[in-house]
Structures are given as C-alpha cells and as structure tokens.
Enzyme design. Structure first.
Site, PDB file in Angstrom:
ATOM      1  N   GLY A   8       0.602  -1.388   0.151  1.00  0.00           N
ATOM      2  CA  GLY A   8       0.025   0.306   0.023  1.00  0.00           C
ATOM      3  C   GLY A   8       1.033   0.866  -0.237  1.00  0.00           C
ATOM      4  N   GLY A  11      -0.312   4.526  -0.898  1.00  0.00           N
ATOM      5  CA  GLY A  11      -1.323   5.375  -0.905  1.00  0.00           C
ATOM      6  C   GLY A  11      -0.904   6.474   0.075  1.00  0.00           C
ATOM      7  NE  ARG A  12      -6.181   8.441   1.931  1.00  0.00           N
ATOM      8  CZ  ARG A  12      -6.945   8.347   1.328  1.00  0.00           C
ATOM      9  NH1 ARG A  12      -7.230   8.955   0.429  1.00  0.00           N
ATOM     10  NH2 ARG A  12      -7.831   6.829   0.995  1.00  0.00           N
ATOM     11  CB  ALA A 111      -1.967  -1.980  16.119  1.00  0.00           C
ATOM     12  CG  HIS A 141     -11.542   8.638  10.637  1.00  0.00           C
ATOM     13  ND1 HIS A 141     -12.197   8.068  12.043  1.00  0.00           N
ATOM     14  CD2 HIS A 141     -10.376   7.949  10.347  1.00  0.00           C
ATOM     15  CE1 HIS A 141     -11.829   7.365  12.659  1.00  0.00           C
ATOM     16  NE2 HIS A 141      -9.917   7.405  12.628  1.00  0.00           N
ATOM     17  CG  HIS A 142      -9.179  10.412   5.535  1.00  0.00           C
ATOM     18  ND1 HIS A 142      -9.329   9.582   5.150  1.00  0.00           N
ATOM     19  CD2 HIS A 142      -8.996  10.396   6.279  1.00  0.00           C
ATOM     20  CE1 HIS A 142      -9.273   8.824   4.875  1.00  0.00           C
ATOM     21  NE2 HIS A 142      -8.364   8.939   6.002  1.00  0.00           N
ATOM     22  CE  LYS A 145     -11.551   4.993   8.903  1.00  0.00           C
ATOM     23  NZ  LYS A 145     -10.556   3.328   8.912  1.00  0.00           N
TER      24      LYS A 145
HETATM   25  P1  NAD Z   1      -5.403   4.340   0.903  1.00  0.00           P
HETATM   26  O1  NAD Z   1      -6.686   4.193   0.159  1.00  0.00           O
HETATM   27  O2  NAD Z   1      -4.381   6.246   0.144  1.00  0.00           O
HETATM   28  O3  NAD Z   1      -4.352   3.590   0.604  1.00  0.00           O
HETATM   29  C1  NAD Z   1      -4.107   1.820   0.242  1.00  0.00           C
HETATM   30  C2  NAD Z   1      -3.096   1.470  -1.221  1.00  0.00           C
HETATM   31  O4  NAD Z   1      -3.179   0.409  -1.149  1.00  0.00           O
HETATM   32  C3  NAD Z   1      -4.003   2.525  -2.016  1.00  0.00           C
HETATM   33  O5  NAD Z   1      -2.886   2.742  -3.123  1.00  0.00           O
HETATM   34  C4  NAD Z   1      -3.904   0.792  -3.166  1.00  0.00           C
HETATM   35  O6  NAD Z   1      -3.179   1.389  -4.250  1.00  0.00           O
HETATM   36  C5  NAD Z   1      -3.186  -0.234  -2.133  1.00  0.00           C
HETATM   37  N1  NAD Z   1      -3.531  -1.088  -3.740  1.00  0.00           N
HETATM   38  C6  NAD Z   1      -4.947  -1.109  -2.891  1.00  0.00           C
HETATM   39  N2  NAD Z   1      -5.021  -2.942  -3.250  1.00  0.00           N
HETATM   40  C7  NAD Z   1      -3.659  -3.298  -3.663  1.00  0.00           C
HETATM   41  C8  NAD Z   1      -3.521  -4.779  -3.544  1.00  0.00           C
HETATM   42  N3  NAD Z   1      -4.384  -5.567  -4.136  1.00  0.00           N
HETATM   43  N4  NAD Z   1      -1.936  -4.483  -3.434  1.00  0.00           N
HETATM   44  C9  NAD Z   1      -1.252  -3.604  -3.152  1.00  0.00           C
HETATM   45  N5  NAD Z   1      -1.839  -2.062  -2.709  1.00  0.00           N
HETATM   46  C10 NAD Z   1      -2.615  -2.500  -3.284  1.00  0.00           C
HETATM   47  O7  NAD Z   1      -5.702   4.424   2.276  1.00  0.00           O
HETATM   48  P2  NAD Z   1      -5.304   4.557   3.302  1.00  0.00           P
HETATM   49  O8  NAD Z   1      -5.500   6.169   4.152  1.00  0.00           O
HETATM   50  O9  NAD Z   1      -3.387   5.206   3.492  1.00  0.00           O
HETATM   51  O10 NAD Z   1      -5.318   3.790   4.301  1.00  0.00           O
HETATM   52  C11 NAD Z   1      -4.727   2.716   4.713  1.00  0.00           C
HETATM   53  C12 NAD Z   1      -5.303   1.863   5.450  1.00  0.00           C
HETATM   54  O11 NAD Z   1      -4.720   2.212   7.124  1.00  0.00           O
HETATM   55  C13 NAD Z   1      -7.018   1.756   5.555  1.00  0.00           C
HETATM   56  O12 NAD Z   1      -7.448   0.665   6.052  1.00  0.00           O
HETATM   57  C14 NAD Z   1      -6.874   2.170   6.945  1.00  0.00           C
HETATM   58  O13 NAD Z   1      -7.780   2.536   7.674  1.00  0.00           O
HETATM   59  C15 NAD Z   1      -5.974   2.282   7.453  1.00  0.00           C
HETATM   60  N6  NAD Z   1      -4.962   3.198   9.277  1.00  0.00           N
HETATM   61  C16 NAD Z   1      -4.937   2.284   9.817  1.00  0.00           C
HETATM   62  C17 NAD Z   1      -4.493   3.793  10.706  1.00  0.00           C
HETATM   63  C18 NAD Z   1      -3.638   2.675  12.010  1.00  0.00           C
HETATM   64  O14 NAD Z   1      -3.094   3.926  12.599  1.00  0.00           O
HETATM   65  N7  NAD Z   1      -3.206   1.271  12.010  1.00  0.00           N
HETATM   66  C19 NAD Z   1      -4.177   4.616  10.761  1.00  0.00           C
HETATM   67  C20 NAD Z   1      -4.385   5.145   9.513  1.00  0.00           C
HETATM   68  C21 NAD Z   1      -4.880   5.019   8.107  1.00  0.00           C
END
Ligand code: NAD
Length: 255
Positions: A8, A11-12, A111, A141-142, A145
C-alpha cells in the site's frame, strides 16, 4: 538495521510511513508495493506485488492497504518467514483469524491504531467504563476512508464493554423510543455501545468517548492531526517483529 517493505506504499498512509520510517537510523525502506505507482519512492524498489519484488532482502512487511491485500501479505510473510506489521482496518473475522494464525510461524503485529495517544485514550476509556451508566463513541475521519465504523472505535468499544462486564454492569439499552430517521442513533456494537461515524474532508482521525452519569459527563478525546502520528507506533512494531513466531493485537503491550 530492519529492512522494510510497505504494502500500500502508494497510498496516503504508505507514503507517510515511507517518509516517517526512513528518518530512523535503524530502519531502511527497501520496497514499496502497490497496484499504482507511488508518487515518491524514497529510494526504495517499486513492485506491484510482494512476489514481484525480486531479490530484495526483507525483514518486515508493513501493510497499510486493503483487507484483500492483507491476505496476500499474510501468506507471503508466512512462507518467507518475514515479520508482518498490519495497520489496514476493516478486516473480516475470517481475515483476522488468518492474521492470528500467521503468528504461529512468524512475528505479526496488527493494530487498528498506531498512534500512542489513541492507544492511551483506549486505556483511559476502559478505566472510566465501570464508573458511568452510559457511554457513546463519536469517531471522525477524512472522507476518503472506506470502512465504518473505524477500527479504533471498535477496539475502544470492545475495551469498554469488557471493563463494564468485569465490573458486573449490564449491556446498555437504548432509551430512544421513536426513530424519526433510521440510523440517527448510530451503530450498536458490543453490549449496546453506540458508535457514530463522521466523514468530512480536512479531518484525519479523531475520536470522542462520551461517558454520562448522574449530573456529570466525561469526554475523552484524541486527535491525529496528521499521519505522522502513526509513525512512532509503527516503528515500535517494526523493531519488535522478526521471523520469531509472535502475535500481538494492538501496540498496548509494546508501550
Ligand atoms: P489509501 O487508499 O490512500 O491507500 C491504500 C493503498 O493500497 C492504495 O495506494 C491502493 O492502491 C493500495 N492497494 C489496494 N489494493 C492493493 C493490492 N492488492 N496490493 C497492493 N496495494 C494495494 O488508504 P490509506 O488512507 O493509506 O489507508 C490504508 C489503510 O490504513 C486503511 O485500512 C486505513 O483504515 C488504515 N489506517 C490505519 C491506521 C492505523 O493506525 N492502524 C491509521 C490510518 C489508516
């Protein structure tokens, strides 16, 4: 030195992790795995999947992607005996069971929130739970999500319900008699604890736990103002896991 691949990585969270973790002297970002090409590579190798990474040596995979992709990370890390840190939320019970099972063959930490303040606020909420009659959670949240309610709010609610049960409190019963619009009272999760989810542009991750008792209220609020708030907790987890079988749900035990 821990060599880390981020799934990922475009992603963000993936980009924020790559930037934040690469500032630590004992962590090196060696790969970013994502279906789309990352904006910034931070000197790492890019691949569309873990199996396409080639001969990059990896100690720990950090996964901030989507639940289906977590399954692939679990399988890959189990086969290659690589540590796994999962931040992705919205996993099904079955996917959670897969993650826990992987901890029998390699080190795994999952986590729902890696920010230290959020973990502490979960603890404080569990501490307060036995002393109040009512409790509801608002998580904000933003608007990008994809899952609701947030994993953090579910973990918080679970901790509150366990603490209430341990002190002999009964499940909560909603006093509302008439719902003019369905959904107005949020989602009932554990033992009738309600979670209300707000999604707005500009927000990152915020949560309020509101307790009510006779003539008083207590609000426990936590704010993640930007994604750097999650870096320290992920770094803790990265340092903890390796190929040694280990499983932890939450970073509470690492603090
Ligand atoms: P996002 O959509 O910006 O990023 C997700 C990324 O995963 C994307 O770039 C997408 O292309 C990629 N992806 C999707 N399917 C894939 C695959 N099969 N193989 C490889 N990459 C793939 O989302 P985000 O805001 O970065 O959040 C990601 C996750 O993290 C969410 O589940 C969010 O809830 C979680 N999160 C957790 C915490 C924590 O502290 N645990 C904090 C913030 C966000």
């Amino acid at each position: 030195m821990k060599r880390v691949v981020i799934v990922g990585g475009a992603g963000r969270m993936g980009q924020a992790m790559a930037e934040g973790l690469s500032r630590y002297e004992d962590i090196s970002i060696v790969g970013l795995v994502d279906r789309s090409e990352p904006r910034d590579l931070f000197g790492a190798t890019y691949a569309q999947s873990l199996s396409e990474l080639g001969d990059v040596s990896v100690d720990v995979v950090v996964d901030f992607s989507v639940p289906e992709s977590v399954e692939t990370s679990v399988a890959w890390c189990s086969t290659h005996h690589v540590g796994l840190v999962i931040g992705t939320t919205g996993l099904s019970d079955q996917q959670r069971a897969l993650v826990a099972k992987a901890g029998e063959v390699t080190g795994v930490i999952i986590a729902s929130n890696f920010s230290l303040g959020a973990v502490l606020s979960e603890r404080f909420a569990a501490m307060a739970a036995p002393y109040f009659d009512r409790v509801e959670i608002i998580e904000l949240h933003h608007d990008k999500k994809v899952d609701a309610p947030s994993g953090t709010s579910l973990t918080t609610a679970h901790g509150i319900s366990e603490a209430r049960r341990a002190s002999g409190k009964q499940p909560l019963v909603d006093p509302t008699q008439r719902h003019t619009f369905e959904g107005a009272r949020g989602a009932d999760v554990y033992d009738g604890i309600k979670i209300h989810s707000v999604r707005l542009p500009g927000l990152v991750a915020h949560q309020e736990v509101l307790f009510g008792g006779p003539g008083e209220g207590l609000t426990i609020r936590h704010d993640s103002f930007d994604r750097t708030s999650f870096v320290q907790g992920v770094a803790l987890a990265v340092r903890k896991v390796d190929a040694t079988p280990f499983y932890a749900n939450g970073i509470d035990s690492l603090l």
